[in-house]
Design a protein around this motif. Structure first.
Motif, PDB file in Angstrom:
ATOM      1  N   SER A 145       0.837  -1.195   0.000  1.00  0.00           N
ATOM      2  CA  SER A 145       0.000   0.000   0.000  1.00  0.00           C
ATOM      3  C   SER A 145       0.874   1.248   0.000  1.00  0.00           C
ATOM      4  N   ARG A 146       2.040   1.146   0.544  1.00  0.00           N
ATOM      5  CA  ARG A 146       2.949   2.282   0.523  1.00  0.00           C
ATOM      6  C   ARG A 146       3.438   2.524  -0.913  1.00  0.00           C
ATOM      7  N   SER A 147       3.777   1.447  -1.602  1.00  0.00           N
ATOM      8  CA  SER A 147       4.206   1.588  -2.998  1.00  0.00           C
ATOM      9  C   SER A 147       3.072   2.131  -3.859  1.00  0.00           C
ATOM     10  N   ILE A 148       1.900   1.589  -3.623  1.00  0.00           N
ATOM     11  CA  ILE A 148       0.746   2.025  -4.424  1.00  0.00           C
ATOM     12  C   ILE A 148       0.436   3.497  -4.141  1.00  0.00           C
ATOM     13  N   TYR A 149       0.533   3.854  -2.897  1.00  0.00           N
ATOM     14  CA  TYR A 149       0.316   5.248  -2.512  1.00  0.00           C
ATOM     15  C   TYR A 149       1.313   6.161  -3.235  1.00  0.00           C
ATOM     16  N   LYS A 150       2.566   5.711  -3.270  1.00  0.00           N
ATOM     17  CA  LYS A 150       3.592   6.528  -3.945  1.00  0.00           C
ATOM     18  C   LYS A 150       3.346   6.624  -5.444  1.00  0.00           C
ATOM     19  N   LEU A 151       2.888   5.532  -6.036  1.00  0.00           N
ATOM     20  CA  LEU A 151       2.578   5.577  -7.478  1.00  0.00           C
ATOM     21  C   LEU A 151       1.420   6.540  -7.744  1.00  0.00           C
ATOM     22  N   MET A 152       0.462   6.524  -6.815  1.00  0.00           N
ATOM     23  CA  MET A 152      -0.674   7.431  -6.992  1.00  0.00           C
ATOM     24  C   MET A 152      -0.242   8.889  -6.819  1.00  0.00           C
ATOM     25  N   LYS A 153       0.692   9.096  -5.904  1.00  0.00           N
ATOM     26  CA  LYS A 153       1.244  10.450  -5.749  1.00  0.00           C
ATOM     27  C   LYS A 153       1.977  10.879  -7.026  1.00  0.00           C
ATOM     28  N   HIS A 154       2.403   9.867  -7.782  1.00  0.00           N
ATOM     29  CA  HIS A 154       3.134  10.079  -9.032  1.00  0.00           C
ATOM     30  C   HIS A 154       2.153  10.210 -10.205  1.00  0.00           C
ATOM     31  N   ASP A 155       0.877  10.344  -9.876  1.00  0.00           N
ATOM     32  CA  ASP A 155      -0.221  10.600 -10.832  1.00  0.00           C
ATOM     33  C   ASP A 155      -0.899   9.372 -11.436  1.00  0.00           C
ATOM     34  N   TYR A 156      -0.384   8.173 -11.135  1.00  0.00           N
ATOM     35  CA  TYR A 156      -1.055   6.987 -11.682  1.00  0.00           C
ATOM     36  C   TYR A 156      -2.381   6.773 -10.953  1.00  0.00           C
ATOM     37  N   SER A 157      -3.357   6.195 -11.676  1.00  0.00           N
ATOM     38  CA  SER A 157      -4.643   5.886 -11.054  1.00  0.00           C
ATOM     39  C   SER A 157      -4.451   4.730 -10.063  1.00  0.00           C
ATOM     40  N   LEU A 158      -5.438   4.533  -9.201  1.00  0.00           N
ATOM     41  CA  LEU A 158      -5.335   3.450  -8.206  1.00  0.00           C
ATOM     42  C   LEU A 158      -5.169   2.105  -8.892  1.00  0.00           C
ATOM     43  N   LEU A 159      -6.011   1.835  -9.879  1.00  0.00           N
ATOM     44  CA  LEU A 159      -5.961   0.523 -10.531  1.00  0.00           C
ATOM     45  C   LEU A 159      -4.650   0.324 -11.293  1.00  0.00           C
ATOM     46  N   SER A 160      -4.188   1.380 -11.957  1.00  0.00           N
ATOM     47  CA  SER A 160      -2.908   1.264 -12.660  1.00  0.00           C
ATOM     48  C   SER A 160      -1.778   1.067 -11.658  1.00  0.00           C
ATOM     49  N   SER A 161      -1.845   1.746 -10.527  1.00  0.00           N
ATOM     50  CA  SER A 161      -0.789   1.610  -9.510  1.00  0.00           C
ATOM     51  C   SER A 161      -0.722   0.171  -9.004  1.00  0.00           C
ATOM     52  N   ILE A 162      -1.874  -0.419  -8.769  1.00  0.00           N
ATOM     53  CA  ILE A 162      -1.891  -1.823  -8.324  1.00  0.00           C
ATOM     54  C   ILE A 162      -1.298  -2.717  -9.403  1.00  0.00           C
ATOM     55  N   ALA A 163      -1.695  -2.440 -10.666  1.00  0.00           N
ATOM     56  CA  ALA A 163      -1.185  -3.255 -11.772  1.00  0.00           C
ATOM     57  C   ALA A 163       0.331  -3.105 -11.907  1.00  0.00           C
ATOM     58  N   ILE A 164       0.814  -1.894 -11.742  1.00  0.00           N
ATOM     59  CA  ILE A 164       2.265  -1.655 -11.836  1.00  0.00           C
ATOM     60  C   ILE A 164       2.981  -2.427 -10.729  1.00  0.00           C
ATOM     61  N   ILE A 223       8.789   4.335 -10.673  1.00  0.00           N
ATOM     62  CA  ILE A 223       8.732   5.418  -9.689  1.00  0.00           C
ATOM     63  C   ILE A 223       9.824   6.447  -9.958  1.00  0.00           C
ATOM     64  N   LYS A 224      10.901   6.004 -10.595  1.00  0.00           N
ATOM     65  CA  LYS A 224      11.989   6.960 -10.855  1.00  0.00           C
ATOM     66  C   LYS A 224      11.866   7.653 -12.223  1.00  0.00           C
ATOM     67  N   GLU A 225      10.882   7.222 -13.024  1.00  0.00           N
ATOM     68  CA  GLU A 225      10.656   7.858 -14.329  1.00  0.00           C
ATOM     69  C   GLU A 225       9.543   8.901 -14.205  1.00  0.00           C
ATOM     70  N   ASP A 226       9.444   9.781 -15.232  1.00  0.00           N
ATOM     71  CA  ASP A 226       8.306  10.699 -15.282  1.00  0.00           C
ATOM     72  C   ASP A 226       7.017   9.905 -15.453  1.00  0.00           C
ATOM     73  N   TYR A 227       5.947  10.457 -14.975  1.00  0.00           N
ATOM     74  CA  TYR A 227       4.625   9.838 -15.160  1.00  0.00           C
ATOM     75  C   TYR A 227       4.376   9.596 -16.643  1.00  0.00           C
ATOM     76  N   SER A 228       3.856   8.417 -16.975  1.00  0.00           N
ATOM     77  CA  SER A 228       3.521   8.120 -18.369  1.00  0.00           C
ATOM     78  C   SER A 228       2.034   7.869 -18.488  1.00  0.00           C
ATOM     79  N   LYS A 229       1.366   8.758 -19.206  1.00  0.00           N
ATOM     80  CA  LYS A 229      -0.076   8.590 -19.392  1.00  0.00           C
ATOM     81  C   LYS A 229      -0.361   7.340 -20.232  1.00  0.00           C
TER      82      LYS A 229
END
Ligand SMILES: [Zn+2]
Length: 365
Positions: free
Chosen positions: A30-49, A59-65
């Motif tokens: 959940s911490r990783s997912i939270y960080k991905l979401m802070k990085h602009d990814y959606s919740l579902l995409s963050s879980i998938a990532i 997490i170290k790259e720019d957000y990719s739409k």
């Protein structure tokens, strides 16, 4: 007496251990997912990532739409995530399918981004059918029109920008064939061997040029006539005498001229020196053939260089210079000037363009 509900010790130990395991297994994802979401990814995409084990990489790259939109798509190749990181997202139909096919066809990421940004849905098939190695070079030119693509290829002269500009100007077409016809008057109208006027064309406000600036009766559109008179009077103050020699000509008058020379010298003469009725700039009421009050040959007059250097200040351009014959399709005419308005005239003067070039660059949408 109250009976206390107390669990036996072994039970408590087991529960505590389970709780710790639960917290640890939930907390870290959940911490990783939270960080991905802070990085602009959606919740579902963050879980998938997270589940695809790409957290550390992404997490170290720019957000990719693009990744955000497609990571949960069954057609998305997780292994190609690095490629997709560089592919810009565009909201258009079949974006992922088309992009995948372009990648398979070995188009570069740079080209794919240009293609997705600029070309229509219909154009993709062409790119799939054959590998167009230089599509990126075409797309770099601002004036690229995809409907002219086959003509660009046929006309190609080694320079992408010039090829595109010249085809847009219709230089790949025969004179007077497949022409564009307009009935609409404007100061920026383009008339040449590829652009003509229709039978309903009218100059809305033909105005006689004041007698101190012309010998015969000559008419121009009101704005152009006033600009010419201003130029003529300013010139006189500086010691130069210019007069309007020929201005507006109706279709009928040009027909008379055409037929007169046709009978006299034949078609090849006409094609070189006479403009076909409907395709003369004199129909617009914006063109003026200028003469000097002192010299029979305008080119040799002291007025000629003065007009060349100053006409843009009054909204006129030298329409058929020697250096642009291959573009205008008209032999050098030192005397023929065209009103386009001050702003455009200044730009054309400062940048050494023909009106065809200016039109293709800025007005032809
Ligand atoms: Zn003329």
């Amino acid at each position: 007496m109250k009976k206390k509900l107390r669990l036996k010790l072994p039970f408590r130990i087991i529960l505590t251990v389970l709780a710790i395991i639960l917290i640890v297994t939930l907390y870290f994802p959940s911490r990783s997912i939270y960080k991905l979401m802070k990085h602009d990814y959606s919740l579902l995409s963050s879980i998938a990532i997270y589940r695809a084990d790409l957290y550390d990489e992404l997490i170290k790259e720019d957000y990719s739409k693009t990744i955000d939109k497609f990571i949960r798509n069954k057609d998305f190749d997780i292994d190609d995530y690095e490629t997709y990181l560089d592919i810009e997202y565009y909201d258009r139909p079949n974006f992922l399918t088309n992009t995948k096919k372009l990648l398979e066809k070995k188009y570069t990421i740079e080209d794919i981004n240009k293609i997705n940004a600029k070309l229509s849905d219909e154009f993709y098939q062409k790119l799939f059918d054959e590998y167009i190695y230089d599509i990126g070079k075409y797309l770099d030119v601002q004036y690229f029109k995809e409907e002219n693509f086959e003509r660009y290829k046929a006309y190609f002269n080694g320079n992408y920008e010039k090829t595109i500009l010249y085809v847009n100007i219709d230089l790949d077409k025969e004179d007077y064939t497949d022409t564009t016809i307009t009935n609409e008057f404007s100061n920026t109208i383009l008339i040449n061997k590829h652009h003509g006027i229709g039978e309903d064309f009218k100059v809305p406000d033909l105005t006689a040029i004041a007698s101190d600036c012309t010998e015969d009766e000559n008419y121009m559109s009101k704005e152009a006539a006033e600009a010419f008179e201003k130029m003529c009077r300013d010139a006189r103050k500086q010691g130069y005498d210019i007069l309007a020699n020929s201005t507006y000509r109706s279709l009928e008058v040009q027909e008379g001229t055409w037929n007169y020379y046709l009978n006299l010298y034949g078609i090849s003469y006409n094609n070189r020196y006479v403009t076909k009725p409907g395709y003369s700039e004199h129909h617009t009421g914006l063109a003026v053939d200028i003469k000097s009050a002192h010299s029979a040959v305008f080119k040799n007059s002291k007025e000629y260089p003065w007009v060349l250097e100053n006409c843009y200040k009054y909204g006129f351009i030298h329409r058929y210079p020697e250096s642009k014959v291959s573009i205008t399709g008209i032999s050098s005419e030192t005397w023929h000037f065209r009103y386009v308005g001050e702003e455009i005239a200044k730009y054309i003067y400062e940048n050494g363009l023909s009106y065809e070039e200016y039109y293709a660059m800025f007005l032809d949408k």
